[in-house]
Design an enzyme around this catalytic site. Sequence first.
Site, PDB file in Angstrom:
ATOM      1  N   GLU A 127       0.740  -1.238  -0.124  1.00 51.49           N
ATOM      2  CA  GLU A 127      -0.027   0.207   0.058  1.00 51.49           C
ATOM      3  C   GLU A 127       1.001   1.429  -0.115  1.00 51.49           C
ATOM      4  O   GLU A 127       2.187   1.269   0.509  1.00 51.49           O
ATOM      5  CB  GLU A 127      -0.987  -0.075   1.236  1.00 51.49           C
ATOM      6  N   HIS A 131      -7.896   1.319   1.869  1.00 50.81           N
ATOM      7  CA  HIS A 131      -7.498   1.047   3.363  1.00 50.81           C
ATOM      8  C   HIS A 131      -8.414   2.006   4.245  1.00 50.81           C
ATOM      9  O   HIS A 131      -7.693   2.438   5.147  1.00 50.81           O
ATOM     10  CB  HIS A 131      -6.296   0.903   3.647  1.00 50.81           C
TER      11      HIS A 131
HETATM   12  N1  LIG Z   1      -9.585  -2.311   6.723  1.00 49.92           N
HETATM   13  C1  LIG Z   1      -9.382  -1.883   7.882  1.00 49.92           C
HETATM   14  O1  LIG Z   1      -9.337  -0.741   7.846  1.00 49.92           O
HETATM   15  C2  LIG Z   1      -9.408  -2.828   8.893  1.00 49.92           C
HETATM   16  C3  LIG Z   1      -8.965  -4.418   8.949  1.00 49.92           C
HETATM   17  N2  LIG Z   1      -8.938  -4.786  10.149  1.00 49.92           N
HETATM   18  C4  LIG Z   1      -8.445  -6.302   9.897  1.00 49.92           C
HETATM   19  O2  LIG Z   1      -9.389  -7.244  10.187  1.00 49.92           O
HETATM   20  C5  LIG Z   1      -9.115  -8.165  10.856  1.00 49.92           C
HETATM   21  C6  LIG Z   1     -10.043  -8.843  11.996  1.00 49.92           C
HETATM   22  O3  LIG Z   1     -10.360  -7.754  12.839  1.00 49.92           O
HETATM   23  P1  LIG Z   1     -11.275  -8.534  14.290  1.00 49.92           P
HETATM   24  O4  LIG Z   1     -12.686  -8.778  13.877  1.00 49.92           O
HETATM   25  O5  LIG Z   1     -11.170  -7.240  14.941  1.00 49.92           O
HETATM   26  O6  LIG Z   1     -10.314  -9.565  14.585  1.00 49.92           O
HETATM   27  P2  LIG Z   1     -10.719 -10.547  16.054  1.00 49.92           P
HETATM   28  O7  LIG Z   1      -9.459 -10.864  16.331  1.00 49.92           O
HETATM   29  O8  LIG Z   1     -11.564 -10.073  16.729  1.00 49.92           O
HETATM   30  O9  LIG Z   1     -11.250 -11.713  14.953  1.00 49.92           O
HETATM   31  C7  LIG Z   1     -10.690 -12.614  14.035  1.00 49.92           C
HETATM   32  C8  LIG Z   1     -11.442 -13.732  13.899  1.00 49.92           C
HETATM   33  O10 LIG Z   1     -10.647 -14.410  12.873  1.00 49.92           O
HETATM   34  C9  LIG Z   1     -10.651 -15.779  13.301  1.00 49.92           C
HETATM   35  N3  LIG Z   1      -9.285 -16.577  12.567  1.00 49.92           N
HETATM   36  C10 LIG Z   1      -8.279 -16.530  12.569  1.00 49.92           C
HETATM   37  N4  LIG Z   1      -7.553 -17.198  11.967  1.00 49.92           N
HETATM   38  C11 LIG Z   1      -8.335 -17.614  11.100  1.00 49.92           C
HETATM   39  C12 LIG Z   1      -8.391 -18.899  10.012  1.00 49.92           C
HETATM   40  N5  LIG Z   1      -7.214 -19.209   9.524  1.00 49.92           N
HETATM   41  N6  LIG Z   1      -9.530 -19.006   9.573  1.00 49.92           N
HETATM   42  C13 LIG Z   1     -10.540 -18.641   9.955  1.00 49.92           C
HETATM   43  N7  LIG Z   1     -10.937 -17.858  11.009  1.00 49.92           N
HETATM   44  C14 LIG Z   1      -9.685 -17.164  11.598  1.00 49.92           C
HETATM   45  C15 LIG Z   1      -9.981 -15.968  14.898  1.00 49.92           C
HETATM   46  O11 LIG Z   1     -10.617 -17.065  15.488  1.00 49.92           O
HETATM   47  C16 LIG Z   1     -11.271 -14.508  15.273  1.00 49.92           C
HETATM   48  O12 LIG Z   1     -12.500 -15.071  15.615  1.00 49.92           O
HETATM   49  C17 LIG Z   1      -7.800  -7.487  11.795  1.00 49.92           C
HETATM   50  O13 LIG Z   1      -6.921  -8.659  12.137  1.00 49.92           O
HETATM   51  C18 LIG Z   1      -7.379  -6.522  10.757  1.00 49.92           C
HETATM   52  O14 LIG Z   1      -6.143  -7.280  10.110  1.00 49.92           O
HETATM   53  C19 LIG Z   1      -9.278  -4.138  11.354  1.00 49.92           C
HETATM   54  C20 LIG Z   1      -9.910  -3.129  11.244  1.00 49.92           C
HETATM   55  C21 LIG Z   1      -9.728  -2.178  10.321  1.00 49.92           C
HETATM   56  O1  LIG Z   2      -7.049   2.845  10.216  1.00 48.07           O
HETATM   57  C1  LIG Z   2      -5.677   2.236   9.886  1.00 48.07           C
HETATM   58  O2  LIG Z   2      -4.838   2.947   9.550  1.00 48.07           O
HETATM   59  C2  LIG Z   2      -5.515   0.696   9.888  1.00 48.07           C
HETATM   60  C3  LIG Z   2      -6.988  -0.088  10.345  1.00 48.07           C
HETATM   61  C4  LIG Z   2      -6.708  -1.522  10.332  1.00 48.07           C
HETATM   62  O3  LIG Z   2      -6.362  -2.083   9.264  1.00 48.07           O
HETATM   63  C5  LIG Z   2      -6.678  -2.077  11.650  1.00 48.07           C
HETATM   64  O4  LIG Z   2      -7.265  -1.512  12.554  1.00 48.07           O
HETATM   65  O5  LIG Z   2      -6.087  -3.463  11.913  1.00 48.07           O
END
Ligand SMILES: NC(=O)C1=CN([C@@H]2O[C@H](COP(=O)(O)OP(=O)(O)OC[C@H]3O[C@@H](n4cnc5c(N)ncnc54)[C@H](O)[C@@H]3O)[C@@H](O)[C@H]2O)C=CC1
Ligand SMILES: O=C(O)CCC(=O)C(=O)O
Length: 480
Positions: free
Chosen positions: A297, A327
């Site tokens: 990115e 993102h």
């Molecule tokens: N696009 C964006 O701006 C954002 C992206 N994210 C991404 O989203 C991801 C998930 O966020 P949350 O829901 O808060 O995380 P979380 O930790 O609450 O949930 C992740 C889930 O994925 C499951 N998991 C882990 N490995 C797995 C696999 N191989 N197969 C199936 N399930 C699996 C876990 O058991 C857990 O239930 C973050 O780690 C981050 O990378 C998060 C916030 C913002």
């Molecule tokens: O807002 C951001 O810069 C990152 C968000 C994200 O991917 C995360 O919370 O993991």
Amino acid sequence: MAQGQVNQYQLVSPQPNLKRSSSFTSTHAKALKPFASGDIKILLLENISQAAIDILSGEGYQVEAHSKSLSDDVLIEKIRDVHCIGIRSKTKLTSKVLAEAKKLLVIGCFCIGTNQVDLEAAARQGISVFNSPFSNSRSVAELVIGEIIFLSRQLGDRNIEMHQGIWNKVSANCYEIRGKTLGIIGYGHIGSQLSVLAESMGMTVYFYDIIQIMPLGIAKQVSTLHELLERADFVTLHVPETEDTKNMIGDAEISKMKKGSYLINASRGTVVQIPALLKGLQSEHLRGAAIDVYPREPRSNGQNFNDELNSWASELLKCKNLILSPHIGGSTEEAQRMIGIEVATALFKYINYGTSIGAVNFPEIDLRAIQDTEKNSIRVLFAHQNVPGVLKEINQILADHNVEKQHSDSRGEIAYMMADISDVNEDDIRKIYDTISSAKANILTRITASQSPADKIKIGEIGFELVKLISPAFLSLRCT
Ligand SMILES: NC(=O)C1=CN([C@@H]2O[C@H](COP(=O)(O)OP(=O)(O)OC[C@H]3O[C@@H](n4cnc5c(N)ncnc54)[C@H](O)[C@@H]3O)[C@@H](O)[C@H]2O)C=CC1
Ligand SMILES: O=C(O)CCC(=O)C(=O)O
């Protein structure tokens, strides 16, 4: 700071310590601080919320805030001099960068993901890492709901056409989302929030997760990824970046998806193989996709998203019914403010009190606050290698003093001990510090103290003298 500002940084001078309520402070509890709070330097990158800047400068620290991430050279130069760094998803704190960070105590990831930090390398250096585990979950879930509707109605393409002056009224292959099936991969904070929203709009929800989770509403967990892919009209990914999730969706997985289904990825860019997605879209096996995250990115706003960055970029841009966003899953005012408050609070509690509750790479410990009744008290914070015999050695040193309370725990190779000691004088503090920090297993020894008016003279000034005597080791003595 406004979104989109580049090349700007802000230096915030220390301010008088703001009184804030916390679980540590009751009417009889004393606030703790490092002896020289004004010397603590904080570097915040990637446009972190003003709420965080206010909290940290309110603690009296020196705060330097930048609106973008830094090149590796500049990052290395700056990280050498700071006690705390705050980042979002773009700044990569590799072991090479961390090796230069001799004074660093703590890292704040102002986001959910922590894959951008070498967590083990940080722990080995006694640097604890905090994140914000759920403050932007709702923002991501809402974005995905919007994308499901946009994809279903080809709204992205109609919008581009209208901006080009083209009237193209179409209903073929446009659908309601009511009655359709959503397949969620990763049913954590985001996936489960999304599940509730999707059901309220009439969708049927299935999810796949590596652990068994109680479904919300009438969602159902399936036992294999392939089962989920075969059932869903929309597949959306909400997993962290791990060895298991890298390249999780490739040719085989896309071919398992229903013909005419849609793929959404707002997790991490490494989870979906973009060449496979391209094939799926070009062959019209997939009717559309929405992508928020990419393997590589741009570092800051205004930079190009092109083939130099990711070799397939220009091919991707030609695809129909493909929503591309930079993102922004967690990028809302609400989420950024909440994250700013949450992470900045964890940072100052760690710096001032040593509290590591919520750390993602460190043993999590805390102690109840030092009370007014505990005179001339200090808190000893000792991060050390998790090897046999260390606590015996340390407790022999502490045995000569009035240990009010003590807590210690370990996580893998790292252990962390916190002890409150009362009735200490200058010589005691010096001796305690010198002996503990010269233990063979020492990674980082710190002492914080109450600086309330009552003991300012006895502890505050002694502390100040000590900083002069042993600085910079006072905050950063580590074994190498
Ligand atoms: N696009 C964006 O701006 C954002 C992206 N994210 C991404 O989203 C991801 C998930 O966020 P949350 O829901 O808060 O995380 P979380 O930790 O609450 O949930 C992740 C889930 O994925 C499951 N998991 C882990 N490995 C797995 C696999 N191989 N197969 C199936 N399930 C699996 C876990 O058991 C857990 O239930 C973050 O780690 C981050 O990378 C998060 C916030 C913002
Ligand atoms: O807002 C951001 O810069 C990152 C968000 C994200 O991917 C995360 O919370 O993991």
